[in-house]
Design a protein around this motif. Structure first.
Motif, mmCIF file in Angstrom:
data_model
loop_
_atom_site.group_PDB
_atom_site.id
_atom_site.type_symbol
_atom_site.label_atom_id
_atom_site.label_comp_id
_atom_site.label_asym_id
_atom_site.label_seq_id
_atom_site.Cartn_x
_atom_site.Cartn_y
_atom_site.Cartn_z
ATOM 1 N N GLY A 139 6.679 -15.830 71.251
ATOM 2 C CA GLY A 139 7.552 -16.339 70.211
ATOM 3 C C GLY A 139 7.262 -15.660 68.881
ATOM 4 N N ILE A 140 8.153 -15.844 67.941
ATOM 5 C CA ILE A 140 7.976 -15.309 66.590
ATOM 6 C C ILE A 140 7.979 -16.497 65.632
ATOM 7 N N GLU A 141 6.892 -16.651 64.923
ATOM 8 C CA GLU A 141 6.779 -17.797 64.013
ATOM 9 C C GLU A 141 7.798 -17.720 62.896
ATOM 10 N N ARG A 142 8.017 -16.521 62.395
ATOM 11 C CA ARG A 142 8.960 -16.355 61.290
ATOM 12 C C ARG A 142 9.712 -15.041 61.501
ATOM 13 N N ALA A 143 10.996 -15.152 61.827
ATOM 14 C CA ALA A 143 11.806 -13.957 62.075
ATOM 15 C C ALA A 143 12.972 -13.926 61.096
ATOM 16 N N ALA A 144 13.155 -12.793 60.441
ATOM 17 C CA ALA A 144 14.349 -12.580 59.625
ATOM 18 C C ALA A 144 15.421 -12.045 60.572
ATOM 19 N N THR A 145 16.533 -12.750 60.646
ATOM 20 C CA THR A 145 17.557 -12.390 61.632
ATOM 21 C C THR A 145 18.901 -12.142 60.947
ATOM 22 N N ALA A 146 19.660 -11.228 61.530
ATOM 23 C CA ALA A 146 21.008 -10.926 61.058
ATOM 24 C C ALA A 146 21.851 -10.575 62.278
ATOM 25 N N VAL A 147 23.143 -10.804 62.180
ATOM 26 C CA VAL A 147 24.045 -10.540 63.298
ATOM 27 C C VAL A 147 24.803 -9.243 63.021
ATOM 28 N N HIS A 148 24.759 -8.341 64.001
ATOM 29 C CA HIS A 148 25.498 -7.071 63.926
ATOM 30 C C HIS A 148 26.722 -7.145 64.819
ATOM 31 N N HIS A 149 27.859 -6.767 64.280
ATOM 32 C CA HIS A 149 29.105 -6.747 65.039
ATOM 33 C C HIS A 149 29.489 -5.296 65.317
ATOM 34 N N VAL B 126 8.462 -11.290 60.233
ATOM 35 C CA VAL B 126 8.077 -11.073 58.840
ATOM 36 C C VAL B 126 6.966 -12.032 58.440
ATOM 37 N N ALA B 127 6.322 -11.692 57.344
ATOM 38 C CA ALA B 127 5.315 -12.552 56.719
ATOM 39 C C ALA B 127 5.504 -12.454 55.219
ATOM 40 N N PRO B 128 5.163 -13.517 54.485
ATOM 41 C CA PRO B 128 5.290 -13.457 53.025
ATOM 42 C C PRO B 128 4.397 -12.366 52.446
ATOM 43 N N ALA B 129 4.980 -11.511 51.639
ATOM 44 C CA ALA B 129 4.214 -10.421 51.032
ATOM 45 C C ALA B 129 3.125 -10.952 50.126
ATOM 46 N N VAL B 130 3.360 -12.088 49.457
ATOM 47 C CA VAL B 130 2.372 -12.688 48.543
ATOM 48 C C VAL B 130 1.136 -13.086 49.309
ATOM 49 N N ALA B 131 1.311 -13.670 50.489
ATOM 50 C CA ALA B 131 0.161 -14.095 51.285
ATOM 51 C C ALA B 131 -0.687 -12.902 51.687
ATOM 52 N N VAL B 132 -0.064 -11.793 51.999
ATOM 53 C CA VAL B 132 -0.800 -10.585 52.351
ATOM 54 C C VAL B 132 -1.604 -10.095 51.165
ATOM 55 N N SER B 133 -0.991 -10.135 49.968
ATOM 56 C CA SER B 133 -1.661 -9.665 48.775
ATOM 57 C C SER B 133 -2.889 -10.505 48.478
#
Length: 285
Positions: free
Chosen positions: A209-219, A269-276
């Motif tokens: 599974g993916i805990e946090r996925a940025a998703t978009a639909v392509h047509h 994805v992961a929050p960039a702030v948390a990585v920093s």
């Protein structure tokens, strides 16, 4: 006997070409009048002419044509050459069309630069899935390397599942993992509930599974997916995230007409702030 004009019409070639074939010794007239130079041909020579033109149109050079004809190629051998050449030409045409679609997709991406071209993005959790999958290696993530790998994989996977009497229970999924030297491990998968017969492929695995996925639909066709992926990348960066994977493609609707396809793109994805924050106090490597 037929004059050169009549023979040209019967053979569906020009008189000029017959004269050229005579000059280079590929197809000599059956008779040449020693006084007038008038060329005459026999109907039996149409067989050599047909082979000559067919081989030339298949892309063989005239020297290659000469060698083949001098070896008295059989009808069966000629059919084999035609089939092989047809496959090569169809593959080249398909690759050229895909390349053209890729260029058009790049142009659309360029046109969107600095504009308002965006996609609707949903950040969500993707549950683990039990899938039957096949995998193969692609030279790179470029469309001309991915397409010829992923498409046959799905065809083979469908055939094997059908043979095993296993039916998918959800839309197909493609996902990609990086390998050395820029290569990409391509996976084609179908969610399943039943287990195929033991041994061999496809293997049944749990797709994490993916805990946090940025998703978009392509047509539309996947040849034009680049702008959608790039718009998704802009959204990820502009909204304070960073990507953690090459992404997945979930084929929600795949009719025969590829322009009507609907595909969900998923990037972990992961929050960039948390990585920093986590990197504070860490010595540089």
């Amino acid at each position: 006997m037929f004059g050169i004009g009549d023979f040209a019409r019967l053979g569906l070639v020009s008189v000029r070409m017959l004269r050229h074939y005579d000059a280079i010794g590929l197809l000599r007239p059956a008779h040449v009048d020693p006084v007038t130079g008038y060329r005459s041909y026999q109907a039996a020579q149409l067989s050599r002419l047909n082979r000559l033109v067919a081989l030339k149109d298949l892309g063989f050079t005239l020297e290659q044509v000469r060698a083949i004809l001098d070896d008295e190629v059989s009808t069966e051998e000629l059919h084999g050459m035609v089939r092989l050449r047809r496959a090569e030409l169809e593959a080249r045409i398909s690759a050229d069309r895909a390349r053209l679609r890729g260029v058009e997709a790049r142009l659309r991406a360029i046109e969107r630069e600095g504009g308002m071209g965006t996609v609707d993005v949903v950040v969500k959790r993707v549950a683990p899935a039990r899938v039957a999958q096949l995998s193969a290696l692609a030279a790179s993530y470029e469309p001309e390397d991915i397409g010829p790998v992923v498409q046959p994989l799905f065809g083979e996977l469908c055939a094997r599942l059908d043979a095993a009497g296993v039916s998918p229970v959800g839309p197909s999924v493609a996902y990609y993992l990086p390998e050395g030297d820029g290569a990409v491990r391509v996976h084609a998968a179908f969610p399943v509930s039943a287990e195929p017969p033991a041994g061999g492929e496809p293997r049944v695995v749990t797709l994490p599974g993916i805990e946090r996925a940025a998703t978009a639909v392509h047509h539309g066709s996947m040849d034009g997916v680049g702008p959608t992926f790039q718009a998704l990348a802009h959204w990820i960066e502009e909204n304070g995230y960073r990507s953690l994977s090459l992404g997945r493609e979930v084929y929600l609707h795949c009719p025969e007409e590829e322009d009507a396809w609907v595909t969900e793109l998923q990037i972990e994805v992961a929050p960039a702030v948390a990585v920093s924050r986590s990197s504070k106090g860490t010595a540089p490597s």
